[in-house]
Design a protein around this motif. Structure first.
Motif, PDB file in Angstrom:
ATOM      1  N   ALA A   1    -101.427 -25.528  21.306  1.00  0.00           N
ATOM      2  CA  ALA A   1    -102.201 -25.258  22.515  1.00  0.00           C
ATOM      3  C   ALA A   1    -103.532 -24.571  22.214  1.00  0.00           C
TER       4      ALA A   1
ATOM      5  N   GLN B   1    -107.374 -26.262  22.634  1.00  0.00           N
ATOM      6  CA  GLN B   1    -108.434 -25.728  23.489  1.00  0.00           C
ATOM      7  C   GLN B   1    -109.703 -25.485  22.685  1.00  0.00           C
TER       8      GLN B   1
ATOM      9  N   LYS C   1    -110.306 -33.070  31.229  1.00  0.00           N
ATOM     10  CA  LYS C   1    -109.116 -32.948  32.066  1.00  0.00           C
ATOM     11  C   LYS C   1    -107.962 -33.647  31.372  1.00  0.00           C
TER      12      LYS C   1
ATOM     13  N   LEU D   1     -99.009 -28.715  29.857  1.00  0.00           N
ATOM     14  CA  LEU D   1    -100.131 -28.031  30.490  1.00  0.00           C
ATOM     15  C   LEU D   1    -101.020 -29.017  31.241  1.00  0.00           C
ATOM     16  N   GLN D   2    -101.495 -28.564  32.380  1.00  0.00           N
ATOM     17  CA  GLN D   2    -102.561 -29.258  33.101  1.00  0.00           C
ATOM     18  C   GLN D   2    -103.870 -28.617  32.662  1.00  0.00           C
ATOM     19  N   ILE D   3    -104.803 -29.427  32.181  1.00  0.00           N
ATOM     20  CA  ILE D   3    -106.104 -28.948  31.711  1.00  0.00           C
ATOM     21  C   ILE D   3    -107.167 -29.456  32.661  1.00  0.00           C
TER      22      ILE D   3
ATOM     23  N   THR E   1    -109.567 -24.031  33.443  1.00  0.00           N
ATOM     24  CA  THR E   1    -108.287 -23.806  34.103  1.00  0.00           C
ATOM     25  C   THR E   1    -107.177 -24.537  33.362  1.00  0.00           C
ATOM     26  N   THR E   2    -106.100 -23.808  33.067  1.00  0.00           N
ATOM     27  CA  THR E   2    -104.881 -24.426  32.549  1.00  0.00           C
ATOM     28  C   THR E   2    -103.696 -23.862  33.326  1.00  0.00           C
ATOM     29  N   ARG E   3    -102.695 -24.674  33.510  1.00  0.00           N
ATOM     30  CA  ARG E   3    -101.482 -24.201  34.176  1.00  0.00           C
ATOM     31  C   ARG E   3    -100.317 -25.038  33.698  1.00  0.00           C
TER      32      ARG E   3
END
Length: 425
Positions: free
Chosen positions: A327, A331, A344, A354-356, A364-366
């Motif tokens: 991860a 990034q 994205k 992860l959503q990028i 934003t990541t979640r």
């Protein structure tokens, strides 16, 4: 190419032989330049949907790998089917600047398959919304769709940069807006906000401006002086104001429809001439259903494409779900790409799925639920990447040299493949 053309021909045959009549389905366009924050606004609109209503969302992605649908789905608290929300993606090109066929098929399939009571359309951020407005102003849509206010999202952070506010594509979204949602503006002082409003007015004097709720920022329209005392009231007021726009008629589209009725041939000629001036992507995923070529790509992962469109280079990867990437290294690798404008993806990483969702003003990541495969897409602006604020405007030579330097940046995509695969654990 043969498979693609034959598929389109077959779908057109079905479309013509089995016409379905729709009447006055409320429809809203949500437009905005690349990275403006359209997905956030769409999520805010979806959050206001009454539980007993069926809504549909048509997403047009410029790249070949559909990701926005996954981003929206993962941001919802519950299953989209449970919430009566249907999403259809049109990938691999712009529905605004190609033939009308992909748009007609996509809308017809959504309406016939899901019978929604409201339709939202999100065109790609690289599109000129005027082309989509021309299409939706054609006579055959005037009884099927009730076109409501065109909602356009504008990023205050982007507007601060000359390379954006002087870009014709950036301005085009403001010109063809009924409602302008301004977000990411907390860094602007009072005088800068006034300059922004004046800049907007020179492009579109009739547009309604709404300042998006953000933190302690008061949500208001340009004609309102209401001040709310708490974040909750601010968010509620903004949500209501935004939702109200779904039922406001579009003066932009109404005026264009009058022109289309009076001069149908001229409007169609204008549409075709604009379409031919922009490059199109002969991608099998331009149609709204999976085609044979795309199915082949699905079975042959990992898959990567890259291409150049207008001032941008696009690249995307699809990787098998069992590929797990580091991860932190992922990034760092993404952020070190040259002149990136949008990143994205939905990716299986060492921190889970992860959503990028990156743009220059927001990273934003979640965490999300496991997906069927990993998808990653990047957009680089290589032909016009100079930060104009750093250019010595006193000499044309400096501008020329800097522009040439930006244009000369080349990407070795095979090396990118190797670097990305090296991140697999």
């Amino acid at each position: 190419m043969f498979v693609y053309s034959q598929t389109r021909a077959n779908m057109m045959s079905l479309f013509v032989k089995n016409p379905i009549i729709f009447q006055n389905i409320p429809c809203t366009l949500v437009t905005g330049f690349l990275g403006a924050g359209k997905t956030t606004v769409i999520n805010q609109l979806l959050a206001t949907k009454p539980d007993d209503e069926r809504w549909a969302l048509l997403i047009n992605e410029f790249g070949r790998i559909g990701i926005d649908g996954a981003l929206l789905a993962s941001s919802q608290d519950t299953n989209l089917e449970q919430k009566n929300i249907a999403i259809r993606e049109v990938s691999g090109g712009c529905i605004c600047c190609t033939s009308q066929l992909p748009l007609q098929i996509a809308i017809s399939c959504l309406l016939s398959d899901h019978h929604p009571q409201r339709l939202l359309i999100e065109p790609t951020g690289l599109a000129h919304p005027r082309e989509l407005i021309l299409q939706l102003s054609a006579p055959h849509w005037q009884t099927a769709l009730k076109m409501n206010a065109v909602i356009t999202v504008l990023s205050g952070e982007q507007w601060q940069q000359i390379k954006y506010r002087d870009h014709d594509g950036f301005q085009a979204h403001v010109r063809d807006a009924d409602v302008l949602i301004i977000n990411r503006y907390t860094q602007l002082d009072i005088s800068e906000k006034q300059v922004l409003v004046e800049w907007i007015t020179t492009l579109n004097s009739q547009v309604k401006i709404i300042w998006a709720a953000s933190g302690l920022t008061t949500s208001k329209t340009t004609n309102s002086s209401d001040v709310h005392s708490s974040d909750g009231l601010v968010a509620d007021a903004y949500s209501k104001t935004l939702n109200d726009q779904l039922n406001q008629p579009s003066s932009i589209i109404s005026n264009q429809r009058k022109v289309s009725i009076a001069h149908p041939t001229k409007s169609m000629i204008g549409l075709q001439s604009q379409a031919s001036s922009l490059a199109t992507v002969p991608s099998s995923s331009s149609s709204t259903d999976e085609t044979e070529a795309q199915a082949s790509a699905d079975s042959d992962l990992p898959y990567r494409y890259h291409e150049e469109q207008q001032d941008f280079q696009l690249a995307g990867w699809r990787l098998p779900a069992h590929y797990q990437l580091n991860a932190d290294d992922l990034q760092n690798w993404l952020l070190n790409l040259p002149n990136w404008q949008r990143i994205k993806g939905v990716v299986h990483t060492s921190d889970g799925w992860l959503q990028i969702n990156f743009n220059p003003g927001s990273l934003t990541t979640r965490t999300i639920n496991p997906q069927s495969d990993s998808r990653l897409e990047i957009i680089l602006q290589l032909g016009n990447a100079v930060d104009t604020n750093t250019v010595d405007t006193a000499t044309e030579k400096s501008e020329t040299e800097n522009g040439a330097k930006a244009s000369s940046v080349l990407i070795d995509w095979e090396e990118c493949d190797r670097e990305l695969m090296a991140l697999v654990i």
